[in-house]
Design a protein around this motif. Sequence first.
Motif, PDB file in Angstrom:
ATOM      1  N   ARG A 157     -50.495 -47.054 -32.949  1.00 36.66           N
ATOM      2  CA  ARG A 157     -49.860 -47.542 -31.497  1.00 36.66           C
ATOM      3  C   ARG A 157     -50.920 -47.209 -30.545  1.00 36.66           C
ATOM      4  O   ARG A 157     -51.107 -48.107 -29.607  1.00 36.66           O
ATOM      5  CB  ARG A 157     -48.493 -47.240 -31.389  1.00 36.66           C
ATOM      6  CG  ARG A 157     -47.985 -47.843 -30.364  1.00 36.66           C
ATOM      7  CD  ARG A 157     -46.423 -47.140 -30.342  1.00 36.66           C
ATOM      8  NE  ARG A 157     -45.425 -47.997 -29.260  1.00 36.66           N
ATOM      9  CZ  ARG A 157     -45.519 -47.599 -28.004  1.00 36.66           C
ATOM     10  NH1 ARG A 157     -46.203 -46.612 -27.552  1.00 36.66           N
ATOM     11  NH2 ARG A 157     -44.749 -48.329 -27.219  1.00 36.66           N
ATOM     12  N   ARG A 158     -51.027 -46.050 -30.364  1.00 33.99           N
ATOM     13  CA  ARG A 158     -51.830 -45.518 -29.124  1.00 33.99           C
ATOM     14  C   ARG A 158     -53.006 -46.023 -28.832  1.00 33.99           C
ATOM     15  O   ARG A 158     -53.651 -46.558 -27.937  1.00 33.99           O
ATOM     16  CB  ARG A 158     -51.765 -43.769 -29.204  1.00 33.99           C
ATOM     17  CG  ARG A 158     -52.730 -43.285 -28.230  1.00 33.99           C
ATOM     18  CD  ARG A 158     -52.710 -41.908 -28.328  1.00 33.99           C
ATOM     19  NE  ARG A 158     -51.513 -41.088 -28.584  1.00 33.99           N
ATOM     20  CZ  ARG A 158     -51.406 -39.617 -28.708  1.00 33.99           C
ATOM     21  NH1 ARG A 158     -52.687 -39.113 -29.061  1.00 33.99           N
ATOM     22  NH2 ARG A 158     -50.223 -39.315 -28.612  1.00 33.99           N
ATOM     23  N   LEU A 217     -52.970 -50.076 -28.150  1.00 31.46           N
ATOM     24  CA  LEU A 217     -52.630 -50.110 -26.511  1.00 31.46           C
ATOM     25  C   LEU A 217     -53.795 -49.991 -25.767  1.00 31.46           C
ATOM     26  O   LEU A 217     -54.188 -50.659 -24.898  1.00 31.46           O
ATOM     27  CB  LEU A 217     -51.431 -49.371 -26.485  1.00 31.46           C
ATOM     28  CG  LEU A 217     -49.893 -49.777 -27.062  1.00 31.46           C
ATOM     29  CD1 LEU A 217     -49.157 -48.735 -26.540  1.00 31.46           C
ATOM     30  CD2 LEU A 217     -49.843 -51.220 -26.464  1.00 31.46           C
ATOM     31  N   LEU A 253     -55.960 -52.676 -23.421  1.00 30.04           N
ATOM     32  CA  LEU A 253     -56.091 -52.582 -22.286  1.00 30.04           C
ATOM     33  C   LEU A 253     -57.573 -52.509 -21.634  1.00 30.04           C
ATOM     34  O   LEU A 253     -57.933 -53.069 -20.636  1.00 30.04           O
ATOM     35  CB  LEU A 253     -55.268 -51.343 -21.579  1.00 30.04           C
ATOM     36  CG  LEU A 253     -53.736 -51.433 -21.640  1.00 30.04           C
ATOM     37  CD1 LEU A 253     -53.006 -49.884 -21.441  1.00 30.04           C
ATOM     38  CD2 LEU A 253     -53.334 -52.232 -20.580  1.00 30.04           C
ATOM     39  N   THR A 303     -59.489 -52.043 -31.433  1.00 30.63           N
ATOM     40  CA  THR A 303     -58.324 -52.995 -31.821  1.00 30.63           C
ATOM     41  C   THR A 303     -58.035 -53.448 -32.913  1.00 30.63           C
ATOM     42  O   THR A 303     -56.902 -53.325 -33.338  1.00 30.63           O
ATOM     43  CB  THR A 303     -58.606 -54.190 -30.874  1.00 30.63           C
ATOM     44  OG1 THR A 303     -58.556 -53.808 -29.391  1.00 30.63           O
ATOM     45  CG2 THR A 303     -57.042 -55.133 -30.706  1.00 30.63           C
ATOM     46  N   ALA A 358     -50.691 -56.293 -24.222  1.00 28.88           N
ATOM     47  CA  ALA A 358     -50.439 -55.028 -24.213  1.00 28.88           C
ATOM     48  C   ALA A 358     -49.052 -54.667 -23.832  1.00 28.88           C
ATOM     49  O   ALA A 358     -48.357 -53.788 -24.255  1.00 28.88           O
ATOM     50  CB  ALA A 358     -51.392 -54.256 -23.166  1.00 28.88           C
ATOM     51  N   ALA A 416     -46.910 -55.419 -26.559  1.00 34.94           N
ATOM     52  CA  ALA A 416     -47.054 -54.534 -27.757  1.00 34.94           C
ATOM     53  C   ALA A 416     -46.119 -53.278 -27.546  1.00 34.94           C
ATOM     54  O   ALA A 416     -45.992 -52.279 -28.112  1.00 34.94           O
ATOM     55  CB  ALA A 416     -48.695 -54.311 -27.864  1.00 34.94           C
ATOM     56  N   TRP A 417     -46.217 -52.806 -25.938  1.00 28.16           N
ATOM     57  CA  TRP A 417     -45.570 -51.705 -25.766  1.00 28.16           C
ATOM     58  C   TRP A 417     -44.212 -51.314 -26.190  1.00 28.16           C
ATOM     59  O   TRP A 417     -43.744 -50.379 -26.337  1.00 28.16           O
ATOM     60  CB  TRP A 417     -45.742 -51.186 -24.079  1.00 28.16           C
ATOM     61  CG  TRP A 417     -45.179 -50.122 -23.470  1.00 28.16           C
ATOM     62  CD1 TRP A 417     -43.947 -50.005 -23.233  1.00 28.16           C
ATOM     63  CD2 TRP A 417     -45.644 -48.847 -23.465  1.00 28.16           C
ATOM     64  NE1 TRP A 417     -43.486 -48.732 -22.763  1.00 28.16           N
ATOM     65  CE2 TRP A 417     -44.669 -47.887 -23.076  1.00 28.16           C
ATOM     66  CE3 TRP A 417     -46.927 -48.216 -23.789  1.00 28.16           C
ATOM     67  CZ2 TRP A 417     -44.930 -46.600 -22.927  1.00 28.16           C
ATOM     68  CZ3 TRP A 417     -47.137 -46.842 -23.351  1.00 28.16           C
ATOM     69  CH2 TRP A 417     -46.234 -46.131 -22.942  1.00 28.16           C
ATOM     70  N   ARG A 418     -43.415 -52.650 -26.106  1.00 28.85           N
ATOM     71  CA  ARG A 418     -42.077 -52.654 -26.506  1.00 28.85           C
ATOM     72  C   ARG A 418     -41.814 -53.003 -28.172  1.00 28.85           C
ATOM     73  O   ARG A 418     -41.012 -52.502 -28.551  1.00 28.85           O
ATOM     74  CB  ARG A 418     -41.575 -53.674 -25.563  1.00 28.85           C
ATOM     75  CG  ARG A 418     -41.418 -53.786 -24.335  1.00 28.85           C
ATOM     76  CD  ARG A 418     -40.796 -54.891 -23.635  1.00 28.85           C
ATOM     77  NE  ARG A 418     -39.392 -54.782 -23.970  1.00 28.85           N
ATOM     78  CZ  ARG A 418     -38.270 -54.237 -23.719  1.00 28.85           C
ATOM     79  NH1 ARG A 418     -38.479 -53.394 -22.373  1.00 28.85           N
ATOM     80  NH2 ARG A 418     -37.094 -54.269 -24.001  1.00 28.85           N
ATOM     81  N   ARG A 477     -43.119 -47.122 -33.021  1.00 25.16           N
ATOM     82  CA  ARG A 477     -43.626 -45.652 -32.721  1.00 25.16           C
ATOM     83  C   ARG A 477     -43.998 -44.907 -34.127  1.00 25.16           C
ATOM     84  O   ARG A 477     -42.885 -44.914 -34.847  1.00 25.16           O
ATOM     85  CB  ARG A 477     -42.858 -44.792 -31.759  1.00 25.16           C
ATOM     86  CG  ARG A 477     -42.954 -45.299 -30.405  1.00 25.16           C
ATOM     87  CD  ARG A 477     -42.073 -44.528 -29.346  1.00 25.16           C
ATOM     88  NE  ARG A 477     -42.192 -45.225 -27.892  1.00 25.16           N
ATOM     89  CZ  ARG A 477     -43.001 -45.081 -27.208  1.00 25.16           C
ATOM     90  NH1 ARG A 477     -43.772 -44.164 -27.304  1.00 25.16           N
ATOM     91  NH2 ARG A 477     -42.871 -45.734 -25.879  1.00 25.16           N
TER      92      ARG A 477
END
Length: 501
Positions: free
Chosen positions: A107-108, A111, A115, A147, A210, A213-215, A219
Motif C-alpha cells: 500500500r505504501r 501510493l 503520487l 507502481t 492516489a 487508493a488512500w481510502r 492496510r
Amino acid sequence: MTSKLETSRRPDTAVTTTTATTHAGNHPLISEARGWTGRTWALLLVLCGALFLDALDISMVGVALPSIGADLGMDPTALQWIVSGYVLGYGGLLLLGGRASDLLGRRRVFLAAVLVFGVASVVTAVLSNDLAIIALRFVKGVAAAFTVPAGLSIITTTFAEGPARNRALSIYTVSGASGFSLGLVFGGVLTELGWRATFLLPGPVALAIAAVAWRVVPRAAVPSFRLRDFDLLGAVTVTGALLLTVFTVVEAPGRGWASATTLGSAAVALGLLVAFVLTELRHPAPLVRLGILRSPSLVHANVAGAVMFGCYAAFQFLVTLFLQDTLGWSPLSMALAFLPAGVLVAASSLHVDKLLAVVRTEVLIATGLTAFFAAYVLFFRVGLDLSYAAVLLPTMLLLGVGFAIAFPSINAQATAGVADDEQGLASGLVNTSVQVGGAIMMALVTAVLGSHAGEPGATGAAGALVGLHAGLQVIVGLTVVGVLVSALMLYRGRRPRLALD
C-alpha cells in the motif's frame, strides 16, 4: 495473524465453500467471483487505473514526438530519449520495485509511486528544456517500476486464488492493453491541442487515483526489514549499464564508432554489467538469482519479449516521424492509422487464455513473431504516395495479430515450470526484458538514422524514405533472429529423447 472465512454453497449462487486467509489488518480475501461490493470495484478500479495510465503514457507521448521535436528543436537522436528514458527507468528498476513492495508494504509503495508519477507529469508539462524533460521522463519510468508490481501484488493478496483472482487479473490485463490502444487516440487529440497536454493529462488522473487508493487499498502489517535486504547496488549497476549502452549506440554515429567517447562509454557499460553480475552472485538477497537463467524456456521468453516489443517500439518511432514530418499527416490521423492494431489486442485479451490451453506457447510465440515479420516486410512497400488500405492497414492488422498471440504466450512461458517462490522474479525478468528491448532497439534505429543523415541526397522526403527503409532492415533482421530462436525451441521440444545405456 490469520483467520478463516467459510462460505457455504447456496442454490442461488455459484460460490463454493472457500477458505480464505485474511490480511494482517483483518481484511478477508475476496473470494466470490460475483456479488462484489462497491468498495471491491473501487479497489480494482484504482489498481487498473494505474496500469492503464502507465500504458497510456507510453503510446500517448509517442504520437506527440514530432510536435515536441519541432517546437523544442530536438532531432531524432534526442527525441528517442523521451521514450527511452521512461522505459529504461521502468525496466531497470522493475525488479527493485517488486522487492520494495514486499519489504516496505504494498500500500505504501503504491501510493508513493502514483503520487510521484502524478507530480512528475504536471511538472514535465511546463518544462521547455529537453534535458529536464528527459530526466523527469526517467523519474516517471521509475515510479511506474514501483507502481506496477505493487498493484499486481495487491491484487494477488486481496483476491482469493481461483475465480475471483482470475477475474480480477483478466480485468487488470485488459486495462493495460486498452491504455496502450486508447493512448494513440488520446495522444492524437491532445497533440492537436498542444503537445504539453499529453504530458499534463496523466498528472491530475494519477493524483485522483492516489486519493481514492488512500481510502480503498487495504492496510496490512508492514514487515520489518533491513537495508541490506535491498539490492541497491545491483539496481544501480544494471540501470547504469543500460543507460550507458543506449547512450553509446545513439551517439556513436555522430562521434564515430572508434572515438574515445564511444569506446570509453562502452567499456564503462560493460564494467557496470560485470559489477551487476558479481553483485548478484554475492548479495544475500539479489534482485536476480542468476541460476534461474538456466531455464531454456525462461531465456526464450525473455529473448522473444525483447525482440517483440523492441522491434515494435522502434517501428512506431520510425513510422510516427515519417508520417508526420515527411508526409505531413496530423497527429490524430497517425494515431487512428495505428489504432486497428491496439483494438485487435484489446478485443482478444479476454479470449487468448482458451488458445493457451490447447496450443503450446512455443508454437504461439513463433506464430506471433512471424506475424510481426510479415508486417514489417509488407511495410517495405511504403512510398511517398503511401496507400493506407494497401500498405498501412494490413500492416497494423498483422501487428495486432502478432501482439495478441505472442505477448500473453511470452508471459505464460516465462513462468511455466518455475518454482512458486520465484514466480514474481520470472515475471519481473520478462517484463524488464520487454522494456529494455524497447530502449535498445530505438537506440539502434536512431543510430541508423544518424548514420544516414550525413550522406549525399539524404535530405528531404526522399532522404527520409531512405532512412526509414534502413531502419526497417534492422527491425526485420532482429525479428528474424527472434523467429529463428523460437523455431529452435520448437525443434528442441519435439526432438525425441534417446535412451542411453
